[in-house]
Design a protein around this motif. Structure first.
Motif, PDB file in Angstrom:
ATOM      1  N   THR A  45     -10.466  -4.248  -0.433  1.00 61.04           N
ATOM      2  CA  THR A  45     -10.851  -2.838  -0.574  1.00 61.04           C
ATOM      3  C   THR A  45     -10.596  -2.342  -1.992  1.00 61.04           C
ATOM      4  OG1 THR A  45     -10.400  -2.420   1.749  1.00 61.04           O
ATOM      5  CG2 THR A  45     -10.420  -0.509   0.303  1.00 61.04           C
ATOM      6  N   LEU A  46      -9.430  -2.691  -2.546  1.00 59.78           N
ATOM      7  CA  LEU A  46      -9.121  -2.274  -3.913  1.00 59.78           C
ATOM      8  C   LEU A  46     -10.144  -2.844  -4.887  1.00 59.78           C
ATOM      9  CD1 LEU A  46      -5.224  -2.686  -3.889  1.00 59.78           C
ATOM     10  CD2 LEU A  46      -6.466  -0.532  -4.104  1.00 59.78           C
TER      11      LEU A  46
ATOM     12  N   ALA B 173       5.134  -5.585  -6.376  1.00 59.74           N
ATOM     13  CA  ALA B 173       4.217  -6.601  -5.832  1.00 59.74           C
ATOM     14  C   ALA B 173       3.735  -6.229  -4.438  1.00 59.74           C
ATOM     15  CB  ALA B 173       4.907  -7.970  -5.796  1.00 59.74           C
TER      16      ALA B 173
ATOM     17  N   ILE C 258      -0.356  -4.456 -12.957  1.00 55.92           N
ATOM     18  CA  ILE C 258      -1.732  -4.614 -12.483  1.00 55.92           C
ATOM     19  C   ILE C 258      -2.681  -3.491 -12.902  1.00 55.92           C
ATOM     20  CG2 ILE C 258      -1.275  -3.534 -10.242  1.00 55.92           C
ATOM     21  CD1 ILE C 258      -3.268  -6.647 -10.321  1.00 55.92           C
TER      22      ILE C 258
ATOM     23  N   THR D 182      -8.610   5.579 -10.411  1.00 58.95           N
ATOM     24  CA  THR D 182      -9.772   4.858  -9.883  1.00 58.95           C
ATOM     25  C   THR D 182      -9.405   4.083  -8.624  1.00 58.95           C
ATOM     26  OG1 THR D 182     -10.721   4.663 -12.089  1.00 58.95           O
ATOM     27  CG2 THR D 182     -11.508   3.104 -10.433  1.00 58.95           C
TER      28      THR D 182
ATOM     29  N   ALA E  14      -0.302  -3.794  -2.259  1.00 56.37           N
ATOM     30  CA  ALA E  14      -1.506  -3.964  -1.417  1.00 56.37           C
ATOM     31  C   ALA E  14      -1.120  -4.038   0.063  1.00 56.37           C
ATOM     32  CB  ALA E  14      -2.292  -5.205  -1.838  1.00 56.37           C
ATOM     33  N   GLY E  15       0.051  -4.593   0.351  1.00 56.04           N
ATOM     34  CA  GLY E  15       0.544  -4.618   1.723  1.00 56.04           C
ATOM     35  C   GLY E  15       1.016  -3.243   2.171  1.00 56.04           C
TER      36      GLY E  15
ATOM     37  N   GLN F 205      -9.605  -6.010   4.274  1.00 57.49           N
ATOM     38  CA  GLN F 205      -8.164  -6.217   4.371  1.00 57.49           C
ATOM     39  C   GLN F 205      -7.954  -7.701   4.639  1.00 57.49           C
ATOM     40  OE1 GLN F 205      -5.574  -3.650   6.512  1.00 57.49           O
ATOM     41  NE2 GLN F 205      -6.954  -1.903   6.444  1.00 57.49           N
TER      42      GLN F 205
ATOM     43  N   ALA G 238      -1.973  -1.141   3.052  1.00 55.00           N
ATOM     44  CA  ALA G 238      -2.503  -1.505   4.373  1.00 55.00           C
ATOM     45  C   ALA G 238      -1.623  -0.914   5.470  1.00 55.00           C
ATOM     46  CB  ALA G 238      -2.597  -3.029   4.505  1.00 55.00           C
TER      47      ALA G 238
ATOM     48  N   ARG H 201       0.636  -9.991   8.393  1.00 51.89           N
ATOM     49  CA  ARG H 201       0.734  -8.962   7.361  1.00 51.89           C
ATOM     50  C   ARG H 201      -0.636  -8.777   6.722  1.00 51.89           C
ATOM     51  NH1 ARG H 201       4.827  -6.398   4.008  1.00 51.89           N
ATOM     52  NH2 ARG H 201       3.745  -4.406   3.942  1.00 51.89           N
ATOM     53  N   SER H 202      -1.038  -7.533   6.541  1.00 55.26           N
ATOM     54  CA  SER H 202      -2.343  -7.218   5.944  1.00 55.26           C
ATOM     55  C   SER H 202      -2.171  -6.717   4.513  1.00 55.26           C
ATOM     56  CB  SER H 202      -3.044  -6.125   6.755  1.00 55.26           C
ATOM     57  OG  SER H 202      -3.183  -6.517   8.098  1.00 55.26           O
ATOM     58  N   PHE H 203      -3.196  -6.973   3.703  1.00 54.55           N
ATOM     59  CA  PHE H 203      -3.211  -6.523   2.303  1.00 54.55           C
ATOM     60  C   PHE H 203      -4.570  -5.913   1.989  1.00 54.55           C
ATOM     61  CE2 PHE H 203      -0.014  -9.742   2.690  1.00 54.55           C
ATOM     62  CZ  PHE H 203       1.030  -9.297   1.903  1.00 54.55           C
ATOM     63  N   LEU H 204      -4.542  -4.816   1.245  1.00 54.36           N
ATOM     64  CA  LEU H 204      -5.782  -4.074   1.005  1.00 54.36           C
ATOM     65  C   LEU H 204      -6.558  -4.614  -0.205  1.00 54.36           C
ATOM     66  CD1 LEU H 204      -6.627  -1.757   2.842  1.00 54.36           C
ATOM     67  CD2 LEU H 204      -5.850  -0.142   1.112  1.00 54.36           C
ATOM     68  N   THR H 205      -6.323  -5.838  -0.556  1.00 56.05           N
ATOM     69  CA  THR H 205      -6.873  -6.438  -1.776  1.00 56.05           C
ATOM     70  C   THR H 205      -8.396  -6.284  -1.893  1.00 56.05           C
ATOM     71  OG1 THR H 205      -5.074  -8.003  -1.632  1.00 56.05           O
ATOM     72  CG2 THR H 205      -6.906  -8.591  -3.094  1.00 56.05           C
TER      73      THR H 205
ATOM     74  N   ALA I  82       1.890 -12.781  -4.726  1.00 55.14           N
ATOM     75  CA  ALA I  82       3.301 -12.531  -5.036  1.00 55.14           C
ATOM     76  C   ALA I  82       4.021 -11.945  -3.819  1.00 55.14           C
ATOM     77  CB  ALA I  82       3.413 -11.584  -6.232  1.00 55.14           C
ATOM     78  N   ALA I  83       3.355 -11.029  -3.131  1.00 56.85           N
ATOM     79  CA  ALA I  83       3.996 -10.379  -1.981  1.00 56.85           C
ATOM     80  C   ALA I  83       3.923 -11.233  -0.722  1.00 56.85           C
ATOM     81  CB  ALA I  83       3.348  -9.016  -1.725  1.00 56.85           C
TER      82      ALA I  83
ATOM     83  N   GLY J 195     -10.880   4.806  -4.691  1.00 53.95           N
ATOM     84  CA  GLY J 195     -11.621   3.790  -3.953  1.00 53.95           C
ATOM     85  C   GLY J 195     -11.084   3.499  -2.563  1.00 53.95           C
TER      86      GLY J 195
ATOM     87  N   GLY K  32     -13.555  -1.100  -4.805  1.00 54.44           N
ATOM     88  CA  GLY K  32     -13.570   0.250  -5.369  1.00 54.44           C
ATOM     89  C   GLY K  32     -13.600   0.305  -6.883  1.00 54.44           C
ATOM     90  N   LEU K  33     -13.567  -0.858  -7.547  1.00 56.05           N
ATOM     91  CA  LEU K  33     -13.526  -0.857  -9.018  1.00 56.05           C
ATOM     92  C   LEU K  33     -14.936  -0.706  -9.593  1.00 56.05           C
ATOM     93  CD1 LEU K  33     -10.987  -3.742  -9.683  1.00 56.05           C
ATOM     94  CD2 LEU K  33     -10.573  -1.291  -9.780  1.00 56.05           C
TER      95      LEU K  33
ATOM     96  N   LEU L 216      -1.482 -10.422  -7.235  1.00 56.77           N
ATOM     97  CA  LEU L 216      -0.569  -9.395  -6.709  1.00 56.77           C
ATOM     98  C   LEU L 216      -0.281  -9.669  -5.233  1.00 56.77           C
ATOM     99  CD1 LEU L 216       0.650  -6.531  -7.550  1.00 56.77           C
ATOM    100  CD2 LEU L 216      -1.347  -5.569  -6.418  1.00 56.77           C
TER     101      LEU L 216
END
Lengths: 274, 274
Positions: free
Chosen positions: B152-153, A184, B186, A152, A187-188, B131, A191, B146-150, B221-222, A156, B156-157, B218
């Motif tokens: 977007t993820l 961890a 996760i 899933t 997600a980075g 992002q 991206a 630094r980018s994270f796709l949080t 943490a990163a 997405g 998509g749920l 998540l």
């Protein structure tokens, strides 16, 4: 066409698949639609759209109907006698697990089919999908299981649909390994895959393979108790099977493989015979 | 209406927002559409659909146009002189980073706006979104990001869209803390949230809050090197800002907050003045 004795049906997350079964368990015909349980709550109408000429006297045994008994693990193989009648269908209940909260919706029937074909199997069945399931089987019964939302999460992601040309296995395995080592960072890292497409011309196929590899690696890190030192059977069909096989092979996990739709049919036959 | 001196425009991942600017920088009107750079590749037509009566003699300065200069960090504040003329628009370039591959598309202008309002700020600007971006700022310049796709993820749920009634902050913070402690879990923890909805009647709002909390945890943490012991400014608007603020507060990170659209406008004004 010959009237079938009964109809085997699997209601999955994103599909409804049927087999018309004749004398001696012969498959007379098969059909499939995209009306899974994520698309509709009503399996009866979905079935009649797939089989408009269905004679109401022909029994239908359907897995994945998702209406569950009280939490019960371990799980004996499904039998038709457990089915609930509703809207002219016999709905085989799934399996609910109390802690951690989790459920199987049809995968337990695929597992039963795999065990019917491999009666001495003891180990773990991995079933990739929108939710992948890791099912620990011992002495012919389900001992415990765990689901992961990997498929899933991948579906997405924008611009990273599964490549038509097939997976870049090296990129996938490298990414899985990276995510296992540093979960961890996922997600980075995802991206960064999109940024490399834009800034460095990373081809879509390699990007897609990296993204799926990262997500499978994250799953393998958490599912380690299920596969480390275990016999693993990979049961599925479609685009996700090869990536799981490649990622497990890179962890030196010996894997046997079986077609998911075939195992669903075999499991429904086991349940029908009771 | 008074003819504007110029038009400030921000092309975001999922929006195009404009401000018509009159004498002394006064905002004459604003407008917004959903035609972001994830929806279309052509900002000119999208702008003319938003402003059909636009006089072609009025200059437009647009951020987020995403056509980037050669990789260059650190980044000085954007100025209109850097803009590229295309299709009647002045497109402000974003910022590209070589390693890890990453880019800013308009967020650098929001950061410039924040710095214009807070000239002595030294620390990290966190910009939630499809992002999220963590931007390290020192002496008025961008040092790294630094980018994270949080986001977007999360988007998509299935069955976990943001709750209309607001977030269950306790559930969100608890889930973020859990994910920070065990980031590899996760995908399994997200599957368990869906299972708890089905098996234990977990309300949709609490489920949604848990799922977003897991994904933010998540990320935290990163992103720890970006926020640990730093001044953090949270710049954004919409549904994601409060969850980030709550999750950071639970980590005892003092946060100042600024409206994202306002900072975009201030940054575009800075660039216009040059």
């Amino acid at each position: 066409m010959t009237q079938p004795d009964w109809i085997a049906a699997e209601w999955g997350a994103a599909h409804l698949r049927i087999w018309q079964i004749g004398a001696e368990g012969r498959v007379l015909s098969t059909a499939e639609s995209g009306e899974g349980y994520e698309q509709t709550d009503a399996p009866g109408p979905a079935l009649r759209r797939l089989l408009p000429d269905l004679d109401a006297s022909v029994p239908v045994l359907m897995s994945g109907a998702g209406l569950l008994p009280s939490p019960a693990v371990p799980c004996t193989p499904p039998v038709a006698a457990q089915a609930r009648e509703e809207d002219g269908l016999r709905l085989l209940p799934g399996v609910a697990q109390e802690t951690p909260a989790d459920l199987l919706r049809g995968e337990e029937v695929r597992v039963a089919g795999f065990l019917a074909m491999n009666p001495r199997f003891d180990g773990v069945v991995c079933l990739p999908g929108a939710q992948s399931r890791w099912v620990h089987v011992s002495a012919g019964e389900i001992v415990s299981f765990r689901s992961f939302l990997t498929g899933t999460l991948f579906a997405g992601l924008p611009r990273l649909a599964a490549p038509e040309a097939g997976w870049d296995e090296a990129a996938l395995v490298e990414a899985a390994d990276r995510a296992m080592g540093r979960p961890a960072g996922i997600a980075g890292d995802l991206a960064a895959v999109l940024a490399e497409m834009r800034l460095k011309g990373l081809p879509a196929g390699a990007a897609s393979s990296q993204a799926l590899g990262l997500l499978i690696g994250l799953e393998l890190a958490a599912a380690k108790p299920y596969w480390l030192g275990q016999n693993v059977a990979l049961v599925g069909e479609g685009a996700l099977v090869a990536p799981y096989r490649a990622a497990l092979a890179a962890q030196h996990v010996p894997v046997v493989q079986a077609d998911g739709a075939r195992m669903a049919l075999e499991g429904l036959k086991v349940a029908w015979r009771g």
